[in-house]
Design an enzyme around this catalytic site. Structure first.
Site, mmCIF file in Angstrom:
data_model
loop_
_atom_site.group_PDB
_atom_site.id
_atom_site.type_symbol
_atom_site.label_atom_id
_atom_site.label_comp_id
_atom_site.label_asym_id
_atom_site.label_seq_id
_atom_site.Cartn_x
_atom_site.Cartn_y
_atom_site.Cartn_z
ATOM 1 N N CYS A 171 0.806 -1.224 0.000
ATOM 2 C CA CYS A 171 0.000 0.000 0.000
ATOM 3 C C CYS A 171 0.837 1.271 0.000
ATOM 4 O O CYS A 171 0.299 2.362 -0.198
ATOM 5 C CB CYS A 171 -0.929 0.008 1.217
ATOM 6 S SG CYS A 171 -2.108 -1.356 1.224
ATOM 7 N N HIS A 250 11.885 1.228 6.616
ATOM 8 C CA HIS A 250 11.684 -0.182 6.274
ATOM 9 C C HIS A 250 12.124 -1.064 7.450
ATOM 10 O O HIS A 250 13.258 -0.985 7.910
ATOM 11 C CB HIS A 250 12.504 -0.528 5.028
ATOM 12 C CG HIS A 250 12.008 -1.725 4.289
ATOM 13 N ND1 HIS A 250 11.852 -2.955 4.880
ATOM 14 C CD2 HIS A 250 11.628 -1.884 2.998
ATOM 15 C CE1 HIS A 250 11.414 -3.822 3.995
ATOM 16 N NE2 HIS A 250 11.260 -3.192 2.833
ATOM 17 N N HIS A 338 -2.624 20.102 6.307
ATOM 18 C CA HIS A 338 -3.560 19.043 5.935
ATOM 19 C C HIS A 338 -2.846 17.693 6.040
ATOM 20 O O HIS A 338 -1.716 17.548 5.576
ATOM 21 C CB HIS A 338 -4.074 19.237 4.506
ATOM 22 C CG HIS A 338 -4.615 20.602 4.242
ATOM 23 N ND1 HIS A 338 -5.863 21.007 4.654
ATOM 24 C CD2 HIS A 338 -4.060 21.671 3.608
ATOM 25 C CE1 HIS A 338 -6.065 22.250 4.285
ATOM 26 N NE2 HIS A 338 -4.996 22.688 3.646
ATOM 27 N N HIS A 342 -3.276 7.268 4.967
ATOM 28 C CA HIS A 342 -3.614 6.045 4.241
ATOM 29 C C HIS A 342 -4.892 5.434 4.811
ATOM 30 O O HIS A 342 -5.049 5.299 6.023
ATOM 31 C CB HIS A 342 -2.453 5.056 4.350
ATOM 32 C CG HIS A 342 -2.771 3.688 3.833
ATOM 33 N ND1 HIS A 342 -3.252 3.478 2.566
ATOM 34 C CD2 HIS A 342 -2.690 2.459 4.413
ATOM 35 C CE1 HIS A 342 -3.442 2.178 2.380
ATOM 36 N NE2 HIS A 342 -3.118 1.551 3.483
ATOM 37 N N HIS A 371 -14.838 5.357 3.558
ATOM 38 C CA HIS A 371 -16.261 5.040 3.430
ATOM 39 C C HIS A 371 -16.688 4.979 1.962
ATOM 40 O O HIS A 371 -17.417 4.061 1.562
ATOM 41 C CB HIS A 371 -17.091 6.097 4.171
ATOM 42 C CG HIS A 371 -18.569 5.859 4.105
ATOM 43 N ND1 HIS A 371 -19.380 6.419 3.132
ATOM 44 C CD2 HIS A 371 -19.387 5.102 4.878
ATOM 45 C CE1 HIS A 371 -20.623 6.021 3.316
ATOM 46 N NE2 HIS A 371 -20.663 5.226 4.373
ATOM 47 N N ASN A 375 -10.283 0.784 0.880
ATOM 48 C CA ASN A 375 -8.817 0.774 0.828
ATOM 49 C C ASN A 375 -8.402 0.355 -0.582
ATOM 50 O O ASN A 375 -8.473 -0.818 -0.924
ATOM 51 C CB ASN A 375 -8.264 -0.190 1.873
ATOM 52 C CG ASN A 375 -6.745 -0.261 1.868
ATOM 53 O OD1 ASN A 375 -6.084 0.367 1.044
ATOM 54 N ND2 ASN A 375 -6.183 -1.023 2.784
#
Length: 478
Positions: A171, A250, A338, A342, A371, A375
């Protein structure tokens, strides 16, 4: 005593500030501009929507599920934060999720590719032959010729176009792709690049009953984004955003973190995507590591001074055993207007928001995106960004922080500056007026909550028969 206090407080501050100033100057000298000229999110057609009655049928089709799995699914769907207008792949809509073909996979990605790229080229007045760099990231699908080659062939791009096909990045892949482009920009002047980011859902739908793998079916949805970038200073007046900072963390060296998100097979060799119980722990650790490096790069000096002072005071008071010390935390709102989070799930959004001390308005774009679109993996961030733009919140000079997580385990973040006022409704055009919504409750609980209150003396076969019968009745009614 005064000398002692100076050593504790003043010298660390001086050295910290000198070091930070030096780093900022070096980064400014070495770095080269990276602008986003335009981006286009993908909105599939309405016949691919996964509403409640369709999802009921989809669950019913899985003959491996028992009552415990149905209860788990009900809880997962209701608490996911996902609504009824998200999208799924055509092979799942058609009912052959158990037998996906190569054609299914190609149809899924190509439909997204050509929809977004056609719009992006048309709106930006950029010809495909002008593109110097093409990066495609789709984690769980790779083919030959590569996905980049398919785009080059479709749009007849130049023979010297640089192409990169990334897979397995999860992702967080879109920010990895941005970082790749940024590094090329540092050594190649006046270039145009396109990043194409999506995920392959169709061939990776899980049809077994392992709870850790069923969960992915509840969260991941179809989507994608194409992003046009440049480092040409003459195009700055046309740009939407300028990249100020990008940090990648990582944790792959940790077995626990490495194994928490993994494509694998269950005990009966049914493929799927496994999400372990260690995922929150790995995400928290990766998040902390990322913020530790990100903070000094983007925070203003007054906030850094405040943090150093409070941290040293806490250590000093603790060493004197004066009652536990003074708590300290970094206020990222001093550098960010802002927050683009994710949409990994309701718990992910709320957890990150709490860690950063964000208000409801700050996490609203991510919650509403989850919503409406679910995802969508690596492209999720760009739907969140689109929400902010559609709500006309992005003004010239505003600063945006993007934060994403991915298998491996990774946490990546980047800091953007808005270069002009933005108000394009983009992919949100048809629904932005109905958001934000105060009620995000999922109708699954209203229809199927009875399975949690079932009579313990009722047999499992009877309960499952009743559940399947209700799924069928709801489908016929709709």
């Amino acid at each position: 005593m005064e000398d002692h206090v100076m050593i504790i407080f003043v010298l660390p501050i001086v050295f910290s500030l000198v070091f930070l100033l030096w780093k900022k100057l070096v980064e400014k000298w070495r770095g080269q501009a990276c602008y986003i000229l335009d981006y286009e999110c993908y909105k599939p057609t309405d016949d691919r929507k996964l509403d409640t009655h369709f999802c009921g049928n989809l669950v019913m089709r899985n003959e491996t599920l028992g009552l415990p799995e149905y209860k788990f699914l009900l809880k997962a769907i209701v608490s996911s934060g996902i609504g009824e207008e998200t999208y799924g792949p055509r092979n799942i809509i058609a009912g052959h999720e158990n037998t996906p073909t190569l054609k299914d996979s190609l149809v899924e990605v190509e439909e997204f590719f050509y929809h977004t790229l056609d719009k992006l080229f048309a709106r930006s007045n950029v010809s495909p032959k002008d593109i110097d760099i093409l990066v495609v990231n789709i984690s769980m699908f790779a083919t030959s010729p590569s996905l980049t080659a398919r785009i080059v062939n479709r749009y007849k791009m130049r023979e010297d176009v640089q192409v990169f096909n990334l897979s397995g990045m999860g992702c967080s892949a879109s920010l990895i792709s941005i970082d790749l482009v940024r590094n090329i920009f540092r050594v190649r002047k006046k270039r145009l690049a396109i990043v194409v980011t999506s995920e392959s859902i169709g061939p990776n739908w899980y049809s077994g009953n392992a709870k850790s793998m069923i969960l992915a079916n509840c969260l991941f949805r179809s989507g994608g984004c194409a992003i046009l970038l440049s480092n040409n200073p003459r195009l700055k007046h046309k740009a939407m955003f300028e990249l100020k900072c990008l940090v990648r963390s990582h944790l792959g060296s940790s077995d626990e973190a490495y194994e928490c998100c993994m494509q694998k097979e269950d005990e009966l060799e049914r493929p799927g995507f496994h999400l372990s119980k260690n995922l929150p722990k790995a995400a928290t650790r990766a998040f902390i590591e990322n913020l530790r490096e990100l903070g000094p790069k983007i925070l203003p000096l007054p906030e850094l001074i405040r943090y150093v002072l409070v941290s040293n005071l806490r250590r000093y008071m603790t060493s004197k055993q004066s009652g536990g010390g003074v708590g300290s935390s970094v206020n990222f709102k001093t550098a960010v207007d802002h927050f683009c989070l994710h949409t990994g799930g309701k718990a992910v959004i709320e957890g990150v928001g709490k860690s950063l001390g964000l208000a409801e308005d700050d996490i609203e774009p991510a919650r509403m995106t989850l919503h409406r679109f679910g995802n969508t993996s690596a492209s999720s961030l760009w739907y969140v960004l689109g929400y902010m733009e559609a709500k006309k919140r992005l003004k010239k000079g505003d600063r945006i922080l993007m934060i994403s997580f991915g298998a491996g385990f990774k946490c990546n973040s980047c800091h953007w500056e808005v270069l002009r006022d933005l108000d394009d409704p983009n992919v949100w055009k048809d629904c932005i007026a109905s958001y934000p919504r105060s009620n995000l409750s999922n109708p699954f609980m209203e229809k199927y909550s009875w399975i949690n209150e079932a009579d313990p003396n009722t047999s499992t076969d009877e309960l499952i028969k009743k559940l399947k019968s209700q799924f069928l009745n709801d489908s016929h009614t709709c």
